[in-house]
Design an enzyme around this catalytic site. Structure first.
Site, short mmCIF file in Angstrom:
data_model
loop_
_atom_site.label_atom_id
_atom_site.label_comp_id
_atom_site.label_asym_id
_atom_site.label_seq_id
_atom_site.Cartn_x
_atom_site.Cartn_y
_atom_site.Cartn_z
N LYS A 121 0.65 -0.95 -0.27
CA LYS A 121 0.17 0.27 -0.01
C LYS A 121 1.16 1.16 0.13
O LYS A 121 1.90 1.41 0.71
CB LYS A 121 -0.56 0.10 0.99
CG LYS A 121 -2.42 1.36 1.20
CD LYS A 121 -2.45 1.20 2.03
CE LYS A 121 -3.81 2.03 2.46
NZ LYS A 121 -4.92 1.74 4.02
N SER A 181 -9.93 2.47 3.40
CA SER A 181 -8.57 2.98 2.24
C SER A 181 -8.09 1.86 1.42
O SER A 181 -7.02 2.61 0.41
CB SER A 181 -8.09 4.21 2.42
OG SER A 181 -7.22 3.03 3.81
N SER A 235 -9.55 -0.33 7.24
CA SER A 235 -9.15 -0.36 6.02
C SER A 235 -8.60 -1.99 5.23
O SER A 235 -8.10 -1.84 4.11
CB SER A 235 -8.15 0.99 5.71
OG SER A 235 -9.30 1.81 6.40
#
Length: 523
Positions: free
Chosen positions: A81, A156, A180
């Site tokens: 990420k 997210s 998330s």
């Protein structure tokens, strides 16, 4: 015909490498080819490091030939990420304000991945500074759900979940501030784990909310998550919030859960997060898959009890005071003076530092980030601190006490991971409250610092899209997640006749990849 290694789990790839059936270079190249073929439609990646990944893969193959492997996952590629610092690779946090920034160091999680020999494929898309539940708030465009490209992949960390679901990476790293990792896992049919707070280092993780953020695995199986968790977990002296205790035996717990029953285990169904708990907006198909999963745990020998956590009804309000307050403080460092974007205000040749800062933050931050900075600054302001932030911290204590009481009656707690399946892109962009409700079931774990896992529970009847089953455990008892998650996964796969993702959710992507490969061959 050679095997399609993009469809293999991380454990299967590791076994194939050990047996000499393939090489890390071959596996890594296969995933890079898959990314090239389908990521134009999915947009899971913000940056792909093909040369770096192949160089790391070649090093892994050389180590294997010399008999000096670094870890069980040595040679298995991974996606990271874009909120974790990566030396030599861009780290943008999905924001224009960090566009083009290349960190001079690795986050501890990234350093441990490299030390374990995992080639890093690239950096995945995310809601800007991890603020969102749909990955629509990325400054670089939304990620699409591989099950239905018109739907969100969660957020997210939707990029990491979509990359794994689209077979672009066998493993990924996400971060979980209020769900998330787990919520994207639920809506993409993947496994997502939020470790105990402090169980995985936060050093080099660009902070959204220091007391809530936690990095963790995104995978296609519970065993893969356990293997990855053991690589990235453990104490880090560079992180003041890191817990100085060894990890439990996570891989052993996953193997035990997959092989044996759950006799003697007490499973607590959280009244406030289950059917009949007074929640509105919970999709019927999600609740049906949840109840079926509970029944499978009972069939495996678990005892089910109902537990009440009354303070959970205040968790969302508490979270949306604490998180913006911490985010407001954390994002103050993006001031156009030290690094990142710098915008000179138009028509002001003699602009002050404050003018430049204002113009930069206006241009560099998106609407959701600005919204939360305003909320957080207000909650921390003189005259309102005690009324808002102070009260929220008191309710946070009550939520932690509810967990303590519940865990006195049950070994693990369970609920649906998200109230609904993936919604349409754009459907909730103009309604922030409706967007926030997607994290209703996941937020309490972050407020209390306890670990949680989301395991695919099947497809909802209404739309044929994945639903998720959440398991929560006491702090430092992450092994319980893997035991229960693996037992449920095994029971569900027996029912389905194989993994959920094997039910061809990416037919459209596969056709796209086939067309691209055909064109490539002709050329």
């Amino acid at each position: 015909m050679s095997r399609d290694w993009t469809r293999a789990t991380a454990a299967e790839i590791a076994d194939g490498l050990a047996a000499g059936e393939t090489t890390s270079v071959e596996v890594t190249q296969a995933h890079l080819d898959r990314i090239a073929a389908v990521d134009g439609a999915v947009h899971a990646f913000l940056h792909v490091d093909a040369d770096g990944a192949l160089a790391q893969a070649a090093e892994s193959d050389a180590r294997r030939a010399a008999g000096s492997l670094l870890s069980p996952l040595d040679g298995v590629p991974i996606a990271v990420k874009d909120v974790l610092a990566t030396e030599g690779l861009p780290t943008t946090c999905g924001s224009r304000i960090l566009e083009g920034w290349v960190p001079p160091y690795d986050a501890t999680v990234v350093r441990r991945l490299r030390a374990a020999g995992l080639p890093i494929l690239g950096k995945t898309n995310m809601d800007e500074f991890a603020m969102g539940s749909s990955t629509e708030h990325s400054a670089y465009g939304p990620t699409h759900n591989p099950w239905d490209l018109d739907r969100i992949p969660g957020g997210s960390g939707g990029g990491s979940a979509a990359a794994v679901a689209a077979f672009e990476a066998p493993l990924a790293i996400g971060t979980d501030t209020g769900g998330s990792i787990r919520q994207p896992g639920a809506v993409t049919g993947t496994v997502g784990v939020k470790p105990t707070y402090g169980g995985v280092s936060r050093y080099g993780l660009v902070a959204l909310a220091n007391s809530l953020d936690q990095a963790g695995p995104v995978t296609r199986t519970v065993l893969d998550a356990a293997l990855l968790h053991e690589v990235i977990g453990g104490h880090d002296p560079l992180d003041s919030t890191s817990i100085d205790q060894p990890l439990p035996a996570l891989v052993e717990a996953a193997r035990q859960g997959a092989a044996g029953g759950l006799s003697g285990l007490r499973v607590g169904v959280i009244t406030e997060l289950a059917a009949g708990g007074g929640q509105s907006g919970w999709q019927a198909g999600v609740m049906s898959r949840f109840q079926e999963s509970v029944d499978l745990l009972v069939a495996a020998g678990a005892e089910v009890v109902e537990v009440s956590c009354p303070s959970f009804v205040h968790a969302m309000a508490t979270y949306y005071l604490i998180l913006p307050a911490e985010a407001s403080s954390n994002l103050a460092k993006f001031d156009a003076m030290r690094y990142g974007l710098r915008v000179w205000p138009e028509g002001k040749p003699e602009a002050s530092a404050e003018d430049v800062m204002r113009a930069t933050r206006d241009a560099g931050f998106g609407d959701e980030v600005k919204r939360r900075i305003i909320l957080g600054t207000y909650a921390l302001s003189s005259g309102y601190y005690d009324a808002y932030y102070g009260q929220a911290q008191k309710v946070r204590t009550l939520i932690a006490r509810d967990f303590e009481a519940a865990f006195a009656r049950a070994d693990v707690l369970v609920s649906p991971t998200a109230p609904t399946t993936a919604f349409k892109l754009g459907e909730k962009l103009d309604d922030p409250i409706a967007m926030y409700l997607n994290d209703l079931a996941t937020i309490p774990a972050n407020l209390a610092g306890v670990p949680g896992i989301s395991v695919p529970s099947g497809l909802a009847d209404e739309d044929g899209l994945p639903a998720g089953f959440q398991v929560l455990a006491p702090a430092l008892a992450d092994d319980r997640l893997y035991r229960v998650g693996a037992a449920l996964e095994a029971a569900l796969e027996q029912k389905w006749g194989g993994p959920l993702l094997a039910q061809a959710p990416t037919l459209g992507l596969d056709m796209l990849a086939g067309a691209r490969n055909s064109t490539t061959e002709v050329n």
